[in-house]
Design a protein around this motif. Structure first.
Motif, mmCIF file in Angstrom:
data_model
loop_
_atom_site.group_PDB
_atom_site.id
_atom_site.type_symbol
_atom_site.label_atom_id
_atom_site.label_comp_id
_atom_site.label_asym_id
_atom_site.label_seq_id
_atom_site.Cartn_x
_atom_site.Cartn_y
_atom_site.Cartn_z
ATOM 1 N N LEU A 76 50.243 112.074 20.594
ATOM 2 C CA LEU A 76 51.509 111.545 20.105
ATOM 3 C C LEU A 76 51.213 110.425 19.121
ATOM 4 N N LEU A 78 52.940 107.435 17.053
ATOM 5 C CA LEU A 78 54.165 106.627 17.063
ATOM 6 C C LEU A 78 54.061 105.530 16.023
ATOM 7 N N ARG A 101 52.410 115.532 18.016
ATOM 8 C CA ARG A 101 53.829 115.215 18.067
ATOM 9 C C ARG A 101 54.007 113.837 17.454
ATOM 10 N N TRP A 102 55.108 113.644 16.735
ATOM 11 C CA TRP A 102 55.347 112.383 16.046
ATOM 12 C C TRP A 102 56.661 111.773 16.525
ATOM 13 N N GLN A 103 56.678 110.446 16.601
ATOM 14 C CA GLN A 103 57.878 109.765 17.083
ATOM 15 C C GLN A 103 58.026 108.427 16.374
ATOM 16 N N GLN A 104 59.220 108.158 15.881
ATOM 17 C CA GLN A 104 59.490 106.841 15.313
ATOM 18 C C GLN A 104 59.911 105.918 16.441
ATOM 19 N N GLY A 105 59.247 104.769 16.548
ATOM 20 C CA GLY A 105 59.557 103.873 17.652
ATOM 21 C C GLY A 105 58.804 102.570 17.561
ATOM 22 N N THR A 110 58.048 101.319 23.746
ATOM 23 C CA THR A 110 57.966 102.726 23.350
ATOM 24 C C THR A 110 59.007 103.600 24.049
#
Length: 238
Positions: A76, A78, A101-105, A110
């Motif tokens: 992941l 982030l 997997r990518w996540q803006q945070g 988190t």
């Protein structure tokens, strides 16, 4: 720009994203890639692991880790800024077999479950957080007991610790003022890269950083100086 201000830092990385990788290669003579591989040597990614790249930027480390956790693993990435994540997604799209997997945070909050990761990296992100100590606490919270983490960043020399440290500090300031900022000026990013010195001035020294990691609950805290003491690698075990 106020160092550690979340909105300002996010805006900075939105602006530099299109030229970030090229400038990193130019300013470090490509050595940042070697330093990141040193971080991975400590992390020891293995197939089946679930890893996180906090403050992942354009995703170069996350891509390297994803190649090593196959089969059965996942990485992941982030980051607080959208533009670097967009570049990371485009890079990952060229290797669709990688488990990414990518996540803006926010790396300080988190929202991920406790003890959900088998390992973590953070490269050039801790220094930009509003509270580096809180960042280490969130990093520890995410890790399963015994999991490793590698935190790579500029190292803040302590001139009170002796002549050697004072010399490193003077050289670091000289490089930022005479090389980094003028080079960034050519790319129209002088203000963004002038921020480097301000962010470094508020960053904990090596000794203080290790103390913060211990306070965060890491059972092993090691520190390795890189590039003659200009960079530092925190080697942590949860």
């Amino acid at each position: 720009m106020k160092p550690g201000d979340p909105a300002a830092v996010r805006s900075l990385f939105e602006a530099v994203a299109p030229r970030y990788d090229q400038l990193n290669d130019l300013l470090s003579l490509g050595l940042h890639r070697l330093w990141k591989r040193q971080a991975l040597l400590w992390l020891q990614p293995r197939p089946g692991q679930r890893l996180i790249d906090l403050c992942c930027g354009t995703g170069d480390l996350a891509l390297l880790m994803a190649a090593r956790v196959r089969p059965g693993g996942e990485v992941l990435g982030l980051d607080a800024a959208a533009a670097p994540l967009a570049l990371a997604r485009r890079r990952a799209a060229a290797q669709p077999w990688l488990p990414l997997r990518w996540q803006q945070g926010d790396a300080l909050a988190t929202g991920l479950p406790e003890a959900c990761m088998d390992g973590a990296v953070m490269a050039y992100g801790l220094r930009n957080l509003a509270d580096p100590g809180a960042g280490l606490q969130e990093l520890r919270r995410l890790l399963r007991p015994g999991a490793r983490a590698a935190v790579l960043d500029f190292r803040r020399p302590d001139p009170q610790a002796g002549l050697g440290e004072a010399t490193v500090e003077r050289f670091q300031r000289l490089m930022l003022r005479r090389v980094v900022v003028p080079t960034a000026r050519l790319a129209g990013l002088e203000a963004q890269y002038a921020y480097l010195q301000a962010s470094l001035d508020r960053f904990p020294t090596q000794e203080a950083l290790c103390a913060l990691a211990r306070q965060a609950g890491f059972q092993h805290v090691g520190h390795r100086s890189l590039a003659g003491g200009l960079m530092g690698l925190l080697e942590l075990v949860a």
